[in-house]
Design a protein around this motif. Structure first.
Motif, PDB file in Angstrom:
ATOM      1  N   GLY A  79      42.302  24.330  58.296  1.00 54.29           N
ATOM      2  CA  GLY A  79      41.575  24.680  59.433  1.00 54.29           C
ATOM      3  C   GLY A  79      42.303  25.883  60.139  1.00 54.29           C
ATOM      4  N   ALA A  80      43.628  25.758  60.500  1.00 56.69           N
ATOM      5  CA  ALA A  80      44.218  26.650  61.299  1.00 56.69           C
ATOM      6  C   ALA A  80      44.102  27.917  60.567  1.00 56.69           C
ATOM      7  CB  ALA A  80      45.829  26.101  61.515  1.00 56.69           C
ATOM      8  N   ALA A  81      44.576  27.723  59.418  1.00 53.38           N
ATOM      9  CA  ALA A  81      44.417  29.383  58.511  1.00 53.38           C
ATOM     10  C   ALA A  81      43.001  30.012  58.532  1.00 53.38           C
ATOM     11  CB  ALA A  81      44.843  28.968  57.148  1.00 53.38           C
ATOM     12  N   VAL A  82      42.129  29.193  58.535  1.00 53.53           N
ATOM     13  CA  VAL A  82      40.671  29.695  58.674  1.00 53.53           C
ATOM     14  C   VAL A  82      40.640  30.207  60.310  1.00 53.53           C
ATOM     15  CG1 VAL A  82      38.096  29.322  58.796  1.00 53.53           C
ATOM     16  CG2 VAL A  82      39.695  28.681  56.886  1.00 53.53           C
ATOM     17  N   GLY A  83      40.937  29.309  61.180  1.00 56.71           N
ATOM     18  CA  GLY A  83      40.537  29.804  62.508  1.00 56.71           C
ATOM     19  C   GLY A  83      41.418  31.005  62.874  1.00 56.71           C
ATOM     20  N   ASN A  84      42.703  31.290  62.299  1.00 56.69           N
ATOM     21  CA  ASN A  84      43.454  32.288  62.633  1.00 56.69           C
ATOM     22  C   ASN A  84      42.948  33.612  62.101  1.00 56.69           C
ATOM     23  OD1 ASN A  84      45.796  33.293  63.699  1.00 56.69           O
ATOM     24  ND2 ASN A  84      46.637  33.324  61.668  1.00 56.69           N
ATOM     25  N   GLN A  85      41.972  33.784  61.517  1.00 60.32           N
ATOM     26  CA  GLN A  85      41.262  34.892  60.928  1.00 60.32           C
ATOM     27  C   GLN A  85      40.220  35.352  62.001  1.00 60.32           C
ATOM     28  OE1 GLN A  85      41.978  36.252  58.136  1.00 60.32           O
ATOM     29  NE2 GLN A  85      43.523  34.489  58.143  1.00 60.32           N
ATOM     30  N   PHE A  86      39.930  34.827  63.025  1.00 62.67           N
ATOM     31  CA  PHE A  86      39.070  34.998  64.138  1.00 62.67           C
ATOM     32  C   PHE A  86      39.780  35.216  65.346  1.00 62.67           C
ATOM     33  CE2 PHE A  86      36.774  32.329  61.069  1.00 62.67           C
ATOM     34  CZ  PHE A  86      35.777  33.193  60.637  1.00 62.67           C
ATOM     35  N   GLY A  87      39.169  36.210  66.117  1.00 64.99           N
ATOM     36  CA  GLY A  87      39.593  36.642  67.671  1.00 64.99           C
ATOM     37  C   GLY A  87      40.689  37.585  67.494  1.00 64.99           C
ATOM     38  N   SER A  88      41.099  37.760  68.695  1.00 61.83           N
ATOM     39  CA  SER A  88      42.386  38.537  68.920  1.00 61.83           C
ATOM     40  C   SER A  88      43.099  38.221  70.277  1.00 61.83           C
ATOM     41  CB  SER A  88      42.174  39.943  69.084  1.00 61.83           C
ATOM     42  OG  SER A  88      41.084  40.350  70.237  1.00 61.83           O
ATOM     43  N   GLY A  89      44.350  38.221  70.325  1.00 60.77           N
ATOM     44  CA  GLY A  89      45.069  37.810  71.536  1.00 60.77           C
ATOM     45  C   GLY A  89      44.914  36.223  71.661  1.00 60.77           C
ATOM     46  N   SER A  90      44.686  35.963  72.974  1.00 55.17           N
ATOM     47  CA  SER A  90      44.634  34.340  73.209  1.00 55.17           C
ATOM     48  C   SER A  90      43.488  33.640  72.472  1.00 55.17           C
ATOM     49  CB  SER A  90      44.697  34.214  74.781  1.00 55.17           C
ATOM     50  OG  SER A  90      43.449  34.663  75.534  1.00 55.17           O
TER      51      SER A  90
ATOM     52  N   THR B 157      42.624  29.277  66.204  1.00 57.62           N
ATOM     53  CA  THR B 157      43.620  28.860  65.483  1.00 57.62           C
ATOM     54  C   THR B 157      43.608  27.119  65.817  1.00 57.62           C
ATOM     55  OG1 THR B 157      44.860  30.661  65.157  1.00 57.62           O
ATOM     56  CG2 THR B 157      45.986  28.677  64.608  1.00 57.62           C
ATOM     57  N   LEU B 158      43.742  26.826  67.178  1.00 60.34           N
ATOM     58  CA  LEU B 158      43.825  25.356  67.273  1.00 60.34           C
ATOM     59  C   LEU B 158      42.635  24.565  67.205  1.00 60.34           C
ATOM     60  CD1 LEU B 158      45.684  25.716  70.804  1.00 60.34           C
ATOM     61  CD2 LEU B 158      46.783  24.977  68.511  1.00 60.34           C
ATOM     62  N   VAL B 159      41.074  25.469  67.338  1.00 60.90           N
ATOM     63  CA  VAL B 159      40.169  24.739  67.350  1.00 60.90           C
ATOM     64  C   VAL B 159      39.990  24.389  65.716  1.00 60.90           C
ATOM     65  CG1 VAL B 159      37.526  25.007  67.285  1.00 60.90           C
ATOM     66  CG2 VAL B 159      39.020  25.473  69.535  1.00 60.90           C
ATOM     67  N   GLY B 160      40.510  25.461  64.898  1.00 62.72           N
ATOM     68  CA  GLY B 160      40.164  25.346  63.407  1.00 62.72           C
ATOM     69  C   GLY B 160      41.155  24.167  62.692  1.00 62.72           C
ATOM     70  N   ALA B 161      42.232  24.023  63.488  1.00 58.04           N
ATOM     71  CA  ALA B 161      43.219  23.065  63.192  1.00 58.04           C
ATOM     72  C   ALA B 161      42.650  21.454  63.478  1.00 58.04           C
ATOM     73  CB  ALA B 161      44.720  23.190  63.810  1.00 58.04           C
ATOM     74  N   ALA B 162      41.913  21.581  64.732  1.00 63.24           N
ATOM     75  CA  ALA B 162      41.339  20.116  65.035  1.00 63.24           C
ATOM     76  C   ALA B 162      40.205  19.788  64.293  1.00 63.24           C
ATOM     77  CB  ALA B 162      40.963  20.222  66.750  1.00 63.24           C
ATOM     78  N   VAL B 163      39.243  20.886  64.025  1.00 64.04           N
ATOM     79  CA  VAL B 163      38.231  20.492  63.024  1.00 64.04           C
ATOM     80  C   VAL B 163      38.568  20.239  61.737  1.00 64.04           C
ATOM     81  CG1 VAL B 163      36.286  21.447  62.165  1.00 64.04           C
ATOM     82  CG2 VAL B 163      36.366  21.882  64.630  1.00 64.04           C
ATOM     83  N   GLY B 164      39.510  20.856  61.237  1.00 67.81           N
ATOM     84  CA  GLY B 164      40.146  20.558  59.921  1.00 67.81           C
ATOM     85  C   GLY B 164      40.783  19.262  59.757  1.00 67.81           C
ATOM     86  N   ALA B 165      41.571  18.746  60.902  1.00 69.91           N
ATOM     87  CA  ALA B 165      42.028  17.403  60.723  1.00 69.91           C
ATOM     88  C   ALA B 165      41.142  16.432  60.759  1.00 69.91           C
ATOM     89  CB  ALA B 165      43.086  17.526  61.944  1.00 69.91           C
ATOM     90  N   GLN B 166      40.031  16.641  61.563  1.00 71.38           N
ATOM     91  CA  GLN B 166      38.927  15.372  61.691  1.00 71.38           C
ATOM     92  C   GLN B 166      38.125  15.354  60.458  1.00 71.38           C
ATOM     93  OE1 GLN B 166      38.334  13.857  64.294  1.00 71.38           O
ATOM     94  NE2 GLN B 166      36.587  12.632  63.261  1.00 71.38           N
ATOM     95  N   VAL B 167      37.657  16.678  59.680  1.00 69.73           N
ATOM     96  CA  VAL B 167      37.128  16.560  58.400  1.00 69.73           C
ATOM     97  C   VAL B 167      37.985  15.998  57.353  1.00 69.73           C
ATOM     98  CG1 VAL B 167      36.020  18.119  56.530  1.00 69.73           C
ATOM     99  CG2 VAL B 167      35.663  18.562  59.153  1.00 69.73           C
ATOM    100  N   GLY B 168      39.329  16.497  57.222  1.00 66.24           N
ATOM    101  CA  GLY B 168      40.340  15.780  56.136  1.00 66.24           C
ATOM    102  C   GLY B 168      40.512  14.307  56.430  1.00 66.24           C
ATOM    103  N   ALA B 169      40.555  13.758  57.484  1.00 64.22           N
ATOM    104  CA  ALA B 169      40.649  12.320  57.810  1.00 64.22           C
ATOM    105  C   ALA B 169      39.582  11.555  57.328  1.00 64.22           C
ATOM    106  CB  ALA B 169      40.928  12.004  59.231  1.00 64.22           C
ATOM    107  N   ASN B 170      38.441  12.262  57.401  1.00 63.80           N
ATOM    108  CA  ASN B 170      37.065  11.425  57.219  1.00 63.80           C
ATOM    109  C   ASN B 170      36.663  11.888  55.630  1.00 63.80           C
ATOM    110  OD1 ASN B 170      36.604  10.309  59.629  1.00 63.80           O
ATOM    111  ND2 ASN B 170      35.703  12.175  60.280  1.00 63.80           N
TER     112      ASN B 170
END
Length: 89
Positions: free
Chosen positions: A36-47, A53-66
């Protein structure tokens, strides 16, 4: 834009493969967070990139845990010696 879509597609496919490799919910959540962090890192620029990246990691962790666990374990009754299949704990 097309390159980013291709990367997201590859990451999503790898997430499906990686997250179902174990019956351990913690491992599934960790691998989901990494993808999820790797996918999220592909979007946006700067902050915005950091936030994506943080949102991607959170969503990925939730999906993976379930992810459902569909594996079965073989147990042996020590008194009778018979074996049987049941869902892994």
């Amino acid at each position: 834009m097309i390159r980013a879509a291709g990367i997201v597609l590859i990451m999503a496919a790898s997430f499906g493969i990686v997250s179902g490799c174990t019956d351990n919910q913690g491992v599934n959540a960790a691998s989901g967070a990494l993808v999820g962090a790797a996918v999220g890192n592909q979007f946006g620029s700067g902050s915005g990139k950091t936030a994506a990246t943080l949102v991607g990691a959170a969503v990925g962790a939730q999906v993976g845990a379930n992810q459902p666990t569909s594996r079965t374990c073989t147990y042996r009754n020590p008194q009778t010696g018979q074996t049987y299949q049941a869902a892994c704990p």
